[in-house]
Design an enzyme around this catalytic site. Sequence first.
Site, PDB file in Angstrom:
ATOM      1  N   HIS A 106       0.964  -1.152   0.120  1.00 55.56           N
ATOM      2  CA  HIS A 106      -0.233   0.078  -0.059  1.00 55.56           C
ATOM      3  C   HIS A 106       0.919   1.264  -0.166  1.00 55.56           C
ATOM      4  O   HIS A 106       1.902   1.425   0.750  1.00 55.56           O
ATOM      5  CB  HIS A 106      -0.915   0.156   1.377  1.00 55.56           C
ATOM      6  CG  HIS A 106      -1.657   1.257   1.426  1.00 55.56           C
ATOM      7  ND1 HIS A 106      -3.071   1.494   0.619  1.00 55.56           N
ATOM      8  CD2 HIS A 106      -1.531   2.525   1.990  1.00 55.56           C
ATOM      9  CE1 HIS A 106      -3.384   2.603   0.808  1.00 55.56           C
ATOM     10  NE2 HIS A 106      -2.761   3.305   1.733  1.00 55.56           N
TER      11      HIS A 106
ATOM     12  N   ASP B  57     -15.620   2.450   7.645  1.00 55.94           N
ATOM     13  CA  ASP B  57     -14.402   3.494   7.113  1.00 55.94           C
ATOM     14  C   ASP B  57     -15.054   4.203   6.033  1.00 55.94           C
ATOM     15  O   ASP B  57     -14.732   5.417   5.925  1.00 55.94           O
ATOM     16  CB  ASP B  57     -13.123   2.733   6.711  1.00 55.94           C
ATOM     17  CG  ASP B  57     -12.268   3.493   6.030  1.00 55.94           C
ATOM     18  OD1 ASP B  57     -11.640   4.358   6.716  1.00 55.94           O
ATOM     19  OD2 ASP B  57     -12.089   3.442   4.760  1.00 55.94           O
TER      20      ASP B  57
ATOM     21  N   ARG C  70     -14.223  12.753   7.420  1.00 60.11           N
ATOM     22  CA  ARG C  70     -12.908  13.459   7.473  1.00 60.11           C
ATOM     23  C   ARG C  70     -12.741  14.238   6.524  1.00 60.11           C
ATOM     24  O   ARG C  70     -12.314  15.399   6.815  1.00 60.11           O
ATOM     25  CB  ARG C  70     -11.914  12.442   7.691  1.00 60.11           C
ATOM     26  CG  ARG C  70     -11.992  11.507   8.982  1.00 60.11           C
ATOM     27  CD  ARG C  70     -11.013  10.177   8.883  1.00 60.11           C
ATOM     28  NE  ARG C  70      -9.764  10.478   8.444  1.00 60.11           N
ATOM     29  CZ  ARG C  70      -8.969   9.974   7.575  1.00 60.11           C
ATOM     30  NH1 ARG C  70      -9.392   8.666   7.263  1.00 60.11           N
ATOM     31  NH2 ARG C  70      -7.861  10.170   7.315  1.00 60.11           N
TER      32      ARG C  70
ATOM     33  N   SER D 294      -7.846   3.879   8.785  1.00 61.15           N
ATOM     34  CA  SER D 294      -8.433   3.742   7.731  1.00 61.15           C
ATOM     35  C   SER D 294      -7.761   3.037   7.034  1.00 61.15           C
ATOM     36  O   SER D 294      -8.342   2.053   6.157  1.00 61.15           O
ATOM     37  CB  SER D 294      -8.712   5.302   7.136  1.00 61.15           C
ATOM     38  OG  SER D 294      -9.258   5.115   5.860  1.00 61.15           O
TER      39      SER D 294
ATOM     40  N   LYS E  95      -8.876  -1.591   5.812  1.00 58.60           N
ATOM     41  CA  LYS E  95      -9.321  -2.077   4.756  1.00 58.60           C
ATOM     42  C   LYS E  95      -8.073  -3.044   4.280  1.00 58.60           C
ATOM     43  O   LYS E  95      -8.533  -4.175   3.494  1.00 58.60           O
ATOM     44  CB  LYS E  95      -8.986  -0.933   3.683  1.00 58.60           C
ATOM     45  CG  LYS E  95     -10.202   0.041   3.490  1.00 58.60           C
ATOM     46  CD  LYS E  95     -10.319   1.117   2.427  1.00 58.60           C
ATOM     47  CE  LYS E  95      -9.235   2.265   2.508  1.00 58.60           C
ATOM     48  NZ  LYS E  95      -9.751   3.240   3.718  1.00 58.60           N
TER      49      LYS E  95
END
Length: 451
Positions: free
Chosen positions: A82, A161, A168, A183, A187
């Site tokens: 990620h 989320d 947010r 967050s 995921k």
Amino acid sequence: MHPVDLIRKKRDGEELSAEEIQFLAQGAAQGSIPEEQLAAWLMAAFLRGLSLAEVDALTTAMRFSGEVFDSSTLGKFAVDKHSTGGVGDKTSLLVAPIAAAAGLAVPMISGRALGHTGGTLDKLESIPGYRTQLSLKEMESVLTKVGASIVGQTQDLVPADRVLYALRDRTSTVESPYLICASIMSKKLAAGLNGLVLDVKTGSGAFLRRKEDALFLAALMVETGERAGTHTAALLTNMDQPLGHMAGNWIEVWESLELLQGKRDPLSEDLRELSLALAGWMLFLGGVTRTAEEGRQSAEEILTSGEALKVFTQMVAAHGGDTTPLGQPAQFHKPGVSKELCAERSGYLAHIDCTAAGWAVQRLGAGRERAGEPVDPFAGIEWYVKLGSPIKAGQPLCTMFSGQASRFSEPEALLRKALVIADKPVEEGPLIQGIITAENRKEFLKTTNPS
């Protein structure tokens, strides 16, 4: 429990229990807590911060707020990568097929372009027919056949989320490292990962420009992953200039394909090196190699052998994509109009405001300002220079692509300010600026904690 009590508790700097955070996450997912109360709690958390236990509890609560993927059915070590977002960051298109070719399973749940950063899903959808919205069952089928599947978040995956992230974005609480961590990790962990490698950006094109902030976020995510039983490592990487020499959607696929085909361009070397480093860590965490450096070497062998290209092509086909353009990426690139940006003076490229460069890409039509907006698959920028490059007056610095000539004026103005040419060259920072692992994460949590 009552939301107002939990808002007041966090407002006053107290720590919430796992049960209290679970109540908030369930309320977000089910719509039983009004948005104004969730927004108030988010602002209290933004201002007061969260403890490690609270971050862990919030991540876990959001992770299990909807359906989760069971990777044990694959019979392989499940690993993912990620990135916290950047300009020209297309490493997912390289590391996923490399890791899959090494025998690992790569269930990669990715996002779309938002703000100045690009989105992996938009890049893949520039391939005709490529489906990013698969059910978890369909993703499992692709993983079984190919070993890698890059998809978008389903409606039922981490719904808490989805609600909190949207709030947010509307309440100026995005930059909290605690909320960012929960967050991202909720995921990723919902994908049933055994291992996770994080690419945390710092510099002028990153959401967290200060190195100390990026280090803390990296350490926080490694801590959260390890607490969940997922082997996690993070690389702190330089985002002071676009990665590679393409930024957009199809043109980033094109650049990735050239590397997968064994072609090398000096302007793509940073992209190639970072992809190999990230893939090396994926192979190491997955037990394929004894060290991350051995993993990098193995990743390079897989890349140069053409095995990663085979996996990428098979993945595209398994997702319903047309593989014909993959063989001729240059011919497939058909923007409506293009325009060169040339240097106004001689010297050296001394600085790039990479965020502004990302906004230029977005304004050309390659990105979006709001979720749900369409993107132009052929819009973007091809760069001809890197930091430190010698420049001559009149020399092309980049070419802008768009669907309409009327779109050029604002990106050109942004780039004129973003690209700074000076009389003397400046020293460029290293591509990889730090590595955070299970062994050293506590050190960075102590030394870089913003609270």
